[in-house]
Write an enzyme that holds these catalytic residues in place. Sequence first.
Site, PDB file in Angstrom:
ATOM      1  N   GLU A  24     113.861 148.869  44.843  1.00 42.50           N
ATOM      2  CA  GLU A  24     114.371 150.233  44.935  1.00 42.50           C
ATOM      3  C   GLU A  24     113.908 150.862  46.242  1.00 42.50           C
ATOM      4  O   GLU A  24     112.824 150.549  46.745  1.00 42.50           O
ATOM      5  CB  GLU A  24     113.843 151.081  43.766  1.00 42.50           C
ATOM      6  CG  GLU A  24     114.222 150.550  42.399  1.00 42.50           C
ATOM      7  CD  GLU A  24     113.428 151.234  41.293  1.00 42.50           C
ATOM      8  OE1 GLU A  24     113.722 152.409  41.016  1.00 42.50           O
ATOM      9  OE2 GLU A  24     112.521 150.604  40.736  1.00 42.50           O
ATOM     10  N   LYS A  76     112.144 153.434  48.519  1.00 41.13           N
ATOM     11  CA  LYS A  76     110.962 154.282  48.309  1.00 41.13           C
ATOM     12  C   LYS A  76     111.233 155.644  48.935  1.00 41.13           C
ATOM     13  O   LYS A  76     111.153 155.808  50.142  1.00 41.13           O
ATOM     14  CB  LYS A  76     109.720 153.632  48.913  1.00 41.13           C
ATOM     15  CG  LYS A  76     108.435 154.372  48.602  1.00 41.13           C
ATOM     16  CD  LYS A  76     107.224 153.590  49.115  1.00 41.13           C
ATOM     17  CE  LYS A  76     105.942 154.315  48.763  1.00 41.13           C
ATOM     18  NZ  LYS A  76     105.817 155.614  49.445  1.00 41.13           N
ATOM     19  N   ASP A 132     110.898 159.297  50.241  1.00 41.29           N
ATOM     20  CA  ASP A 132     109.798 160.044  50.848  1.00 41.29           C
ATOM     21  C   ASP A 132     109.878 161.493  50.375  1.00 41.29           C
ATOM     22  O   ASP A 132     110.440 162.359  51.032  1.00 41.29           O
ATOM     23  CB  ASP A 132     109.897 159.966  52.378  1.00 41.29           C
ATOM     24  CG  ASP A 132     108.609 160.410  53.052  1.00 41.29           C
ATOM     25  OD1 ASP A 132     107.602 160.560  52.354  1.00 41.29           O
ATOM     26  OD2 ASP A 132     108.627 160.598  54.281  1.00 41.29           O
ATOM     27  N   TYR A 136     112.988 157.260  38.560  1.00 43.05           N
ATOM     28  CA  TYR A 136     112.758 155.836  38.792  1.00 43.05           C
ATOM     29  C   TYR A 136     111.981 155.118  37.691  1.00 43.05           C
ATOM     30  O   TYR A 136     111.768 153.917  37.777  1.00 43.05           O
ATOM     31  CB  TYR A 136     112.047 155.623  40.133  1.00 43.05           C
ATOM     32  CG  TYR A 136     110.724 156.353  40.279  1.00 43.05           C
ATOM     33  CD1 TYR A 136     109.587 155.931  39.598  1.00 43.05           C
ATOM     34  CD2 TYR A 136     110.610 157.451  41.112  1.00 43.05           C
ATOM     35  CE1 TYR A 136     108.379 156.594  39.737  1.00 43.05           C
ATOM     36  CE2 TYR A 136     109.405 158.120  41.264  1.00 43.05           C
ATOM     37  CZ  TYR A 136     108.295 157.678  40.576  1.00 43.05           C
ATOM     38  OH  TYR A 136     107.098 158.343  40.705  1.00 43.05           O
ATOM     39  N   LYS A 148     105.799 148.850  52.942  1.00 46.62           N
ATOM     40  CA  LYS A 148     105.879 149.965  53.888  1.00 46.62           C
ATOM     41  C   LYS A 148     106.576 149.505  55.160  1.00 46.62           C
ATOM     42  O   LYS A 148     106.234 148.471  55.723  1.00 46.62           O
ATOM     43  CB  LYS A 148     104.475 150.484  54.218  1.00 46.62           C
ATOM     44  CG  LYS A 148     103.650 150.893  53.002  1.00 46.62           C
ATOM     45  CD  LYS A 148     104.326 151.951  52.152  1.00 46.62           C
ATOM     46  CE  LYS A 148     104.347 153.300  52.806  1.00 46.62           C
ATOM     47  NZ  LYS A 148     103.068 154.014  52.799  1.00 46.62           N
ATOM     48  N   CYS A 178      73.216 165.300  68.272  1.00 52.64           N
ATOM     49  CA  CYS A 178      74.279 165.848  67.423  1.00 52.64           C
ATOM     50  C   CYS A 178      74.975 167.008  68.124  1.00 52.64           C
ATOM     51  O   CYS A 178      74.316 167.942  68.606  1.00 52.64           O
ATOM     52  CB  CYS A 178      73.693 166.327  66.093  1.00 52.64           C
ATOM     53  SG  CYS A 178      74.903 167.141  65.023  1.00 52.64           S
ATOM     54  N   CYS A 181      73.959 170.327  65.837  1.00 47.45           N
ATOM     55  CA  CYS A 181      72.598 170.860  65.647  1.00 47.45           C
ATOM     56  C   CYS A 181      71.595 170.352  66.676  1.00 47.45           C
ATOM     57  O   CYS A 181      70.410 170.701  66.611  1.00 47.45           O
ATOM     58  CB  CYS A 181      72.104 170.536  64.228  1.00 47.45           C
ATOM     59  SG  CYS A 181      71.749 168.768  63.975  1.00 47.45           S
ATOM     60  N   CYS A 217      73.815 161.691  62.379  1.00 46.53           N
ATOM     61  CA  CYS A 217      72.828 162.768  62.425  1.00 46.53           C
ATOM     62  C   CYS A 217      72.121 162.779  61.078  1.00 46.53           C
ATOM     63  O   CYS A 217      72.782 162.867  60.029  1.00 46.53           O
ATOM     64  CB  CYS A 217      73.512 164.117  62.664  1.00 46.53           C
ATOM     65  SG  CYS A 217      72.394 165.528  62.492  1.00 46.53           S
ATOM     66  N   CYS A 249      71.686 170.161  59.027  1.00 50.87           N
ATOM     67  CA  CYS A 249      72.762 170.237  60.024  1.00 50.87           C
ATOM     68  C   CYS A 249      73.918 171.068  59.458  1.00 50.87           C
ATOM     69  O   CYS A 249      74.476 170.729  58.401  1.00 50.87           O
ATOM     70  CB  CYS A 249      73.250 168.836  60.370  1.00 50.87           C
ATOM     71  SG  CYS A 249      74.682 168.819  61.478  1.00 50.87           S
TER      72      CYS A 249
END
Length: 665
Positions: free
Chosen positions: A110, A112, A114, A219, A307, A401, A404, A419, A424
Site C-alpha cells: 500500500e 504510505k 504522508d 488502512y 522509505k 562548556c 557555563c 559538561c 549547568c
Amino acid sequence: MDNKLRVSELHELLNQYNYEYHVLDKPSVPDSEYDRLMQELIKLEEENPELKTADSPTVRVGGQVLEGFQKVEHRIPMLSLGNAFNEQDLRDFDRRARQAVGETVSYVCELKIDGLAVSLMYENGIFVQGSTRGDGTIGEEISVNLKTVRSIPLRLKEPVNIEVRGEVFMPRKSFEKLNAGRLENEEEPFANPRNAAAGSLRQLDPKVAAKRNLDVFIYNIADTSKTNVVSHSDGLNWLEKIGFKTNRERRKCATIDEVIEYVNEWVVKRPELTYDIDGIVIKVDSLDQQEELGFTAKSPRWAIAYKFPAEEVVTKLIDIELSVGRTGVITPTAILEPVLVAGTTVQRASLHNEDLIREKDIKIGDPVVVKKAGDIIPEVVNVLIEQRTGEEIEFHMPTHCPECESELVRLDGEVALRCINPKCPAQIREGLIHFVSRNAMNIDGLGEKVISQLFKEELIVDVADLYKLTKEQVLQLERMGEKSASNLVAAIDASKQNSLEKLLFGLGIRHVGAKAAKTLAQYFETMEKLQHSTKEELTAINEIGEKMADAIVTYFELPEVQELLKELRDYGVNLEYKGPKAISVENSDSYFSGKTIVLTGKLEQLTRNDAKAEIEALGGKVTGSVSKSTDLLIAGEAAGSKLTKAQELNIEIWDEDRLVQELRK
C-alpha cells in the site's frame, strides 16, 4: 411531508451524494443540488432541534469552538512500523517471515500516505469517537474535527461495532490554495501538506478544520477477531463495502520479487499522485500468519515500511553552533543557507560529534550536500570539496562548556565531549523540557519555548518548581492569555496523577529509557522501594544490566535527588505504579515465571493485550509462535493451527478460564 420523515430522507440523500463524491469520486448530482439539500436540512434542524442527531450530515460544517482536547487511551496500541531503506532490507524481512511461518507468504503493498494517523470508532455503524495516534498508547480525541472530513462516514452501511485506523491528509491542491490564502493574509505558510493536515485537525474551532478540505484513507481494522475476514486484503475489501474510503492503488503480491517491482514502480510514479506519499507499506496478507509472527515492543513483525530514497540538495554551511543536552553532551549543529528539502525549508542539521566533522572534513563555508534521513531529520551527507574557494574555516571543538564555562571531558569509551557540571543551566533547562515531554509527564502546553521563558524568568529551577507555579505567575509569560494560563496550570496539576513510570522516565536517570522505567515501576511499585534498592536487586531483573543498575543506585544516593523527591511528594505528585503488577524481585514463585507462553484464538474475559501484560508482569514471556521451547498455550475460541501444533508437540494447553483463575490467585 412529516418533518421527521423528511430529515431522515435528507440524511440518506446527503450521505449517498457525499459518498459518491468523496469516496467513489463519481458524483451523481451537481454541487448546487447537494448545497440546496444541505441548507434545507440545516433549516429543519434549526426549527426542530430535537431532530438533530450525532450522525447528521450538518455536523460536517463544524460546531462550537472547543475548550481543549481530551486524552484518549487506545484500547489497542497504535504501533509504529519498522523501516526498510533498500532491496536487501525487504528481502531480509521476507526471509524472516518465511522462516517463522513457512515458505508460502503473500503480501499486500500500500502507498504510505504522508499525513496524520487517526483511530475511528463506530458503534452500531455510527461514528462515535476519533483520536490522534499520540504516542501510540495515549492520543487526543478530535471527533468533532474528524466529522468535518467528508470522506469519513458518519454512518456505515452495516450496523457494526468496529475500530479502524487511517491516515488523514491534505491533497496538494488544497494545500496550495490554503497557503496562497495565508500569504495573502500575511500569515506564515505551512511547510508541507502533512503539517497543514495535522494543524487543521488540532484546531479548537471545527469550522477551521471544515474549510481545509482534508481527506482520508482507511488502512486497517484494529481488531479483526469480531469479523469474518481472514486476510488483510479481504479486510480492506470489506471496509470499502461498508462505506470506508481505502486506497485503490494497493496490490496483492505473491512473492517478494513482486513487492520490489511494485516499490520500484512507485518510486517513478510518485510525482503523478494528487497527494504526498513517503514510502510503501508491506504487510503479510494472512491474518493467521500475522498472529503467528506477532510483535516486537515497538512494531509488528508482519509489516514494514519501505522509505523512499531521500532527496539530496546542495547548500552552503555558514556556521556551526553548539548546544548542551540534558546529560551534558555537547552537540555541534550545522547552520545552513535555507534550502528546500523534501517539501520543507531546512536551515539546521545535526553534526552529531567532533569525530563526524573530522571524518567528513567539514569546514565553515563549505558547499555541502544535505538530505533528510527517513524524509524527516536533516543531515549533511558530504562536502563538495572540489567547489571550495579556499576561504573555508576549520572548526575546532571548545575546551569549555559554551553555557557555563566548565571544562569539558570525554568519558572512557565515549565519542562525545560532555559538561559534567550538575548546575549547568543548559542541562537543567533541557532536563525540564524532557520532564514535561509526551513520553514522560506529558504536560500539555509546556513546550520548549514556555519552559525556556519560565527558566529565564527564574520561576522554575528544577522540576519540583513546576508544581508550585500559580496562574498569576504563568500570566507573566509572553503570549499567555487567561484561558491558556488556566489550561496550563490544570495540565500541570493533572500530571500529578501519572503512574510512577512516567515520573521515572521524566527524571532523566542515565541509561533509563521509557521501557526500563516501566520495568522498574512494575517490579518495585513505589518510588521508596526503588530508592532503597541494591545493585544486586536491580540486576536480578532480566532487562537491567550492571551499567544501568550502577547509574540508578548512584542517582538515588545524591542528596539533591532525595530532596527533590521529598518536594515532589509534598506537592502531591504520585510516586506509585498504577498498572498491572509485576512479580516482585524477591519472590519468583508465580506459575508463569520463566515460562514461554503463546496466546491463540478469541478471548472473552480479557483482551489479548491485557492478558499479555498480566502474564509478562508475573515473569512470563509471551511469544507469537509455537515451538519446542513453548511451555504453555492459552487457547481461546476458534483456536487454529497453533493449537494443532501445540497438541503435536505435547505442550500444556489451558483455556481462558484456567488462565484467569491463575492470574487472580
